[in-house]
Design an enzyme around this catalytic site. Structure first.
Site, PDB file in Angstrom:
ATOM      1  CB  SER A  77      -0.913   0.011   1.229  1.00 27.71           C
ATOM      2  OG  SER A  77      -1.626  -1.195   1.334  1.00 27.71           O
TER       3      SER A  77
HETATM    4  N1  SAH Z   1      -0.337  -4.630   4.012  1.00 25.35           N
HETATM    5  C1  SAH Z   1       0.067  -5.240   2.770  1.00 25.35           C
HETATM    6  C2  SAH Z   1      -0.955  -4.949   1.696  1.00 25.35           C
HETATM    7  C3  SAH Z   1      -1.076  -6.054   0.741  1.00 25.35           C
HETATM    8  S1  SAH Z   1      -2.448  -5.875  -0.396  1.00 25.35           S
HETATM    9  C4  SAH Z   1       1.453  -4.772   2.386  1.00 25.35           C
HETATM   10  O1  SAH Z   1       1.928  -3.783   2.938  1.00 25.35           O
HETATM   11  O2  SAH Z   1       2.089  -5.405   1.539  1.00 25.35           O
HETATM   12  C5  SAH Z   1      -3.719  -6.747   0.424  1.00 25.35           C
HETATM   13  C6  SAH Z   1      -3.450  -8.172   0.791  1.00 25.35           C
HETATM   14  O3  SAH Z   1      -4.662  -8.714   1.314  1.00 25.35           O
HETATM   15  C7  SAH Z   1      -3.041  -9.097  -0.359  1.00 25.35           C
HETATM   16  O4  SAH Z   1      -1.822  -9.708  -0.050  1.00 25.35           O
HETATM   17  C8  SAH Z   1      -4.171 -10.108  -0.446  1.00 25.35           C
HETATM   18  O5  SAH Z   1      -3.758 -11.405  -0.827  1.00 25.35           O
HETATM   19  C9  SAH Z   1      -4.695 -10.089   0.977  1.00 25.35           C
HETATM   20  N2  SAH Z   1      -6.047 -10.584   1.145  1.00 25.35           N
HETATM   21  C10 SAH Z   1      -7.142 -10.367   0.369  1.00 25.35           C
HETATM   22  N3  SAH Z   1      -8.214 -11.022   0.850  1.00 25.35           N
HETATM   23  C11 SAH Z   1      -7.786 -11.670   1.987  1.00 25.35           C
HETATM   24  C12 SAH Z   1      -8.428 -12.515   2.928  1.00 25.35           C
HETATM   25  N4  SAH Z   1      -9.718 -12.858   2.816  1.00 25.35           N
HETATM   26  N5  SAH Z   1      -7.686 -12.994   3.954  1.00 25.35           N
HETATM   27  C13 SAH Z   1      -6.369 -12.683   4.096  1.00 25.35           C
HETATM   28  N6  SAH Z   1      -5.712 -11.891   3.228  1.00 25.35           N
HETATM   29  C14 SAH Z   1      -6.416 -11.392   2.175  1.00 25.35           C
END
Ligand code: SAH
Length: 227
Positions: A77
């Site tokens: 993000s």
């Molecule tokens: N905080 C992370 C953001 C990653 S983007 C960073 O700094 O890298 C959002 C993430 O949420 C993705 O990796 C995606 O796979 C995850 N995600 C989406 N739906 C999810 C769910 N139901 N349970 C766990 N993770 C999920």
């Protein structure tokens, strides 16, 4: 000999990281200018090397205030949004035990490790879960536990939490999240669909869960199941 090798490694890591430190300080200044006020959040962002959480080919962009791809159609993000969400999370009452849903590359997890005593993280994509573990390993955080799983179910085995921080957007928080929160607990999450999302804080007021919208955001969707 082993001692000397460790010293060399540490020294090289520091030398390699020095230009990044200057870029990181500049980013933190920019975040402060954009309205991030909580000194704890700014300090954590000064500490955590974001470039270590992205692909080597993208490291030169690690301290631009933008989201970057981390593979598997997901992104790390934008720093401003991460900082904003952490500020909302840390507002009084200060949470001790936090669940992060959507660990991705583990960057925000590392920030949380600096900011709260106990961090639990859930990621649904196994490859990213492994990537996050590998990215976090060198920091040796003793207060972080990660799980590969569907965060829509929360993390019942570790509940209750003081706060849940969500990095993927959904229309409405699943009931499990409310059930796994302390009465004073809060959810900080993007709410909405692909066309419009709002950063939202859920808290109980007079025994009712109330949503407060903060600002428009753009996140990947919360997806059911694991892969
Ligand atoms: N905080 C992370 C953001 C990653 S983007 C960073 O700094 O890298 C959002 C993430 O949420 C993705 O990796 C995606 O796979 C995850 N995600 C989406 N739906 C999810 C769910 N139901 N349970 C766990 N993770 C999920």
């Amino acid at each position: 000999m082993a001692h000397q090798l460790r010293w060399q490694e540490a020294n090289e890591t520091e030398r390699g990281d020095a230009p990044f430190r200057r870029q990181r300080d500049a980013l933190v200044q920019q975040l402060a200018a954009e309205g991030i006020r909580d000194p704890r959040v700014l300090d954590a962002m000064r500490q955590v090397p974001r470039h270590r959480f992205v692909d080597a080919a993208l490291q030169y962009q690690a301290y631009a205030n933008v989201a970057l791809p981390i593979g598997h159609r997901q992104t790390i993000s934008q720093p401003y949004i991460v900082a904003r969400m952490l500020e909302l999370l840390l507002a009084p009452p200060q949470p001790n035990k936090v669940l992060e849903i959507g660990v991705g590359c583990g960057y925000q997890t590392a920030l949380l490790a600096h900011l709260v005593p106990e961090v639990f993280g859930v990621e649904r994509i196994q490859a990213l879960f492994e990537q996050a573990k590998a990215n976090l390993r060198p920091f040796r955080f003793a207060n972080v536990r990660l799980k590969w799983g569907d965060g829509a179910a929360g993390l019942p085995e570790a509940a209750p939490f003081d706060a849940i921080l969500v990095a993927a957007a959904c229309a409405k928080p699943p009931a499990a999240w409310f059930e796994q929160l302390e009465p004073h607990g809060r959810i900080v999450a993007p709410m909405g669909d692909e066309t419009a999302q709002w950063l939202t804080v859920w808290q109980q007021k007079n025994g009712q869960w109330v949503a407060e919208t903060v600002e428009p955001v753009r996140f990947v969707p919360l997806v059911a199941g694991v892969e």
